[in-house]
Design an enzyme around this catalytic site. Sequence first.
Site, PDB file in Angstrom:
ATOM      1  CG  HIS A  82      -1.811   1.396   1.310  1.00 15.82           C
ATOM      2  ND1 HIS A  82      -2.944   1.380   0.532  1.00 15.82           N
ATOM      3  CD2 HIS A  82      -1.713   2.419   1.996  1.00 15.82           C
ATOM      4  CE1 HIS A  82      -3.502   2.736   0.625  1.00 15.82           C
ATOM      5  NE2 HIS A  82      -2.623   3.169   1.515  1.00 15.82           N
ATOM      6  CG  ASP A 161     -12.157   3.278   6.278  1.00 11.37           C
ATOM      7  OD1 ASP A 161     -11.721   4.313   7.142  1.00 11.37           O
ATOM      8  OD2 ASP A 161     -11.915   3.429   4.902  1.00 11.37           O
ATOM      9  NE  ARG A 168     -10.644  10.239  10.309  1.00  9.93           N
ATOM     10  CZ  ARG A 168      -9.733   9.370   9.393  1.00  9.93           C
ATOM     11  NH1 ARG A 168     -10.058   8.346   8.853  1.00  9.93           N
ATOM     12  NH2 ARG A 168      -8.554   9.678   9.143  1.00  9.93           N
ATOM     13  CB  SER A 183      -8.558   4.809   7.870  1.00  7.02           C
ATOM     14  OG  SER A 183      -8.856   4.994   6.587  1.00  7.02           O
ATOM     15  CE  LYS A 187      -9.129   2.562   3.590  1.00  6.95           C
ATOM     16  NZ  LYS A 187      -9.524   3.985   3.386  1.00  6.95           N
TER      17      LYS A 187
HETATM   18  N1  URA Z   1      -6.195   7.248   3.312  1.00  3.47           N
HETATM   19  C1  URA Z   1      -7.075   6.497   4.106  1.00  3.47           C
HETATM   20  O1  URA Z   1      -7.595   5.498   3.521  1.00  3.47           O
HETATM   21  N2  URA Z   1      -7.820   7.021   5.324  1.00  3.47           N
HETATM   22  C2  URA Z   1      -7.540   8.070   5.939  1.00  3.47           C
HETATM   23  O2  URA Z   1      -8.008   7.963   7.105  1.00  3.47           O
HETATM   24  C3  URA Z   1      -6.619   8.947   5.346  1.00  3.47           C
HETATM   25  C4  URA Z   1      -5.804   8.549   4.059  1.00  3.47           C
END
Ligand code: URA
Length: 433
Positions: A82, A161, A168, A183, A187
């Site tokens: 990632h 999320d 947020r 977050s 994923k």
């Molecule tokens: N990227 C994400 O996937 N989540 C966040 O909270 C910030 C950046």
Amino acid sequence: MRMVDLIEKKRDGQTLSKEEITFIIDGYTKGDIPDYQMSAFTMAVFFRGMTDEERADFTLAMVDSGEKIDLSAIEGIKVDKHSTGGVGDTTTLVLAPLVAAVGVPVAKMSGRGLGHTGGTIDKLEAVPGFHVEITNEEFIELVNKNKVAVIGQSGNLTPADKKLYSLRDVTATVNSIPLIASSIMSKKIAAGADAIVLDVKTGAGAFMKDFEEAKDLAKAMVDIGNNVGRHTIAVITDMSQPLGYAIGNALEVQEAIDTLKGEGPKDLEELCLTLGSQMVYLAKKANSLEAARELLVEVIENGKALETLKAFLSAQGGDASVVDDYSKLPQATYKIELEAKEDGYVSEIIADGVGTAAMLLGAGRATKESVIDLAVGLLLKKKIGDQVIKGENLVTIYSNRENVEEVKNKLYDSIRISSEKVESPTLILEKII
Ligand code: URA
Ligand code: CA
């Protein structure tokens, strides 16, 4: 349990139990907990933080909020990579066939998304015929056969999320290390990775502009991964300028193929070898990072990386002969040069601005409905530290429109030239293992 009590607890700096955290995430996902209470909670987290255990519990609760991908039918340790985002980041296109060539299974689920250029799938679709509309069974079969396949994102991964990230965004609570780390990690974990390599970018073009903050975020994600049983390592890399030279879909495909031939930009190659070594090591295909790197260099030199790319493209309907003939990729009508207005040295290439210029050409999506032009984009001719002479080409603009004044202005704003000599920035800043 009452949400108001849990908000109060966090507000006062106390630690929440796994049951309490699960109650919050479940309740919010189902709509039992309203946005205003969740907003107060995230603001309390913003100021009070979370312990390591809370972060792990929070991440797993978000993973459990939706579907989880089961990759157990794929042989071997599935390692995912990632990157926290950058401009012209072509690493996935290079890394997937590269590590697959040494036997690491790459089961890549990817989205299209919004941004300066398309996502991995859009880029791959620049190869005529290539498609990601395959069944889950075909996907697994292809990964077992060729060690690499890409499928479009399906299902309902981490709905908690999705909902929380939007909240947020409008409550000034994006910039909290525990919330960002959970977050991102939720994923990756829901997508089925056994082990995870993180590329955390820092510098002007990155989400985390400050090096110390990037390091804190990397450490937070590595801790979450390791605490929930997914071996995770991270590198912190510079994004004070775009990676490689190409920004745009077909142009990046070409750059990725060059890199797999051993003829790519040095910075892109170095980042791919660094991240690739970590993936090979985590997949237990080598006993050390050095040995892993040797394996990768070998498959570039002996052509196996390129063969793997061809097999992967053909298996999903793509015309693999593009690898030997770039004219089969989408071509832009106009190639326009951006002439330097003065002598000097390139001191800054603001990645965000350059990305926006690519977007103005049509390389990316501004809204979900936008149609991407795969042929257009930018090819940088100079990077930070390079000397320039007035009138020399800084960037070739690949466009399907003749008038690119707006794009040129954006590029002139983003590329700074200084009269003094400038050092080129260090790419790999730190490894967190
Ligand atoms: N990227 C994400 O996937 N989540 C966040 O909270 C910030 C950046
Ligand atoms: Ca690039």
